[in-house]
Design a protein around this motif. Structure first.
Motif, PDB file in Angstrom:
ATOM      1  N   UNK A  45       0.821  -1.219   0.000  1.00  0.00           N
ATOM      2  CA  UNK A  45       0.000   0.000   0.000  1.00  0.00           C
ATOM      3  C   UNK A  45       0.851   1.264   0.000  1.00  0.00           C
ATOM      4  N   UNK A  46       1.934   1.292   0.781  1.00  0.00           N
ATOM      5  CA  UNK A  46       2.758   2.495   0.828  1.00  0.00           C
ATOM      6  C   UNK A  46       3.461   2.761  -0.499  1.00  0.00           C
ATOM      7  N   UNK A  47       3.794   1.695  -1.206  1.00  0.00           N
ATOM      8  CA  UNK A  47       4.429   1.830  -2.521  1.00  0.00           C
ATOM      9  C   UNK A  47       3.413   2.370  -3.531  1.00  0.00           C
ATOM     10  N   UNK A  48       2.204   1.861  -3.479  1.00  0.00           N
ATOM     11  CA  UNK A  48       1.152   2.372  -4.373  1.00  0.00           C
ATOM     12  C   UNK A  48       0.904   3.857  -4.109  1.00  0.00           C
ATOM     13  N   UNK A  61      -7.283   3.812  -9.626  1.00  0.00           N
ATOM     14  CA  UNK A  61      -6.833   3.305 -10.917  1.00  0.00           C
ATOM     15  C   UNK A  61      -5.824   2.180 -10.703  1.00  0.00           C
ATOM     16  N   UNK A  62      -4.876   2.392  -9.806  1.00  0.00           N
ATOM     17  CA  UNK A  62      -3.875   1.362  -9.523  1.00  0.00           C
ATOM     18  C   UNK A  62      -4.537   0.109  -8.948  1.00  0.00           C
ATOM     19  N   UNK A  63      -5.500   0.288  -8.063  1.00  0.00           N
ATOM     20  CA  UNK A  63      -6.217  -0.846  -7.466  1.00  0.00           C
ATOM     21  C   UNK A  63      -6.975  -1.634  -8.521  1.00  0.00           C
ATOM     22  N   UNK A  64      -7.545  -0.926  -9.480  1.00  0.00           N
ATOM     23  CA  UNK A  64      -8.278  -1.595 -10.557  1.00  0.00           C
ATOM     24  C   UNK A  64      -7.342  -2.462 -11.381  1.00  0.00           C
ATOM     25  N   UNK A  65      -6.179  -1.940 -11.699  1.00  0.00           N
ATOM     26  CA  UNK A  65      -5.202  -2.738 -12.438  1.00  0.00           C
ATOM     27  C   UNK A  65      -4.842  -4.002 -11.660  1.00  0.00           C
ATOM     28  N   UNK A  66      -4.638  -3.875 -10.362  1.00  0.00           N
ATOM     29  CA  UNK A  66      -4.265  -5.029  -9.542  1.00  0.00           C
ATOM     30  C   UNK A  66      -5.377  -6.075  -9.557  1.00  0.00           C
TER      31      UNK A  66
END
Length: 159
Positions: A45-48, A61-66
């Motif tokens: 999470x901290x990296x995201x 957006x990043x969570x959706x990709x994951x």
């Protein structure tokens, strides 16, 4: 650990310098996430948050990709167990299979085991209805699963 964050900083600088608007380039975001996961083994999470802050990419957006890209991991685990919860598997004992997996791993769907070995999830259909009930561990699909086989199947991945 510091070495990982130094590599991340280099990676973010590269993407910052080479993409004027990374938000409009889904392939670039996908590649960034893959490269980041190579550094950390998963996407903490901290990296995201650092990626989001530096490149102005929304966390959603990043969570959706994951969620959409099978090989990206938002949590640190070794194996992903997917239990089919579709109607055909359900009619053939899929609910009991899920309960047996939960009991064997001592974890609920959406959670990672305490030792970090397994992430348990359900999926509405694995598209293998003729051989239901089915479970999938990483890319391996097990067909016609019976409760008695659950411990043996899981044991293969505990090594």
């Amino acid at each position: 650990m510091k070495e990982q964050y130094d590599k991340l900083e280099e990676l973010l600088n590269y993407y910052s310098d080479n993409y004027d608007n990374i938000n409009s380039d889904q392939e670039a975001i996908k590649q960034l996430l893959h490269e980041t996961q190579e550094i950390f083994s998963y996407l903490p999470a901290d990296v995201l948050q650092k990626i989001s802050d530096k490149l102005q990419i929304k966390l959603a957006t990043l969570s959706t990709f994951i969620k959409l890209i099978p090989h990206l991991k938002g949590e640190n685990f070794k194996h992903k167990i997917t239990v089919c919860s579709g109607p055909r598997c359900g009619a053939k004992g899929g609910g009991a299979i899920l309960n047996a997996v939960e009991k064997e791993l001592n974890v609920k769907p959406g959670k990672v085991t305490k030792d970090g070995t397994f992430l348990l999830v359900t999926q509405n259909c694995l598209k293998k209805c003729k051989t239901s009930p089915n479970i999938k561990i990483d890319e391996d699909i097990y067909h016609n699963v019976i409760i008695q086989n659950i411990p043996d199947i899981i044991r293969k991945y505990k090594k």
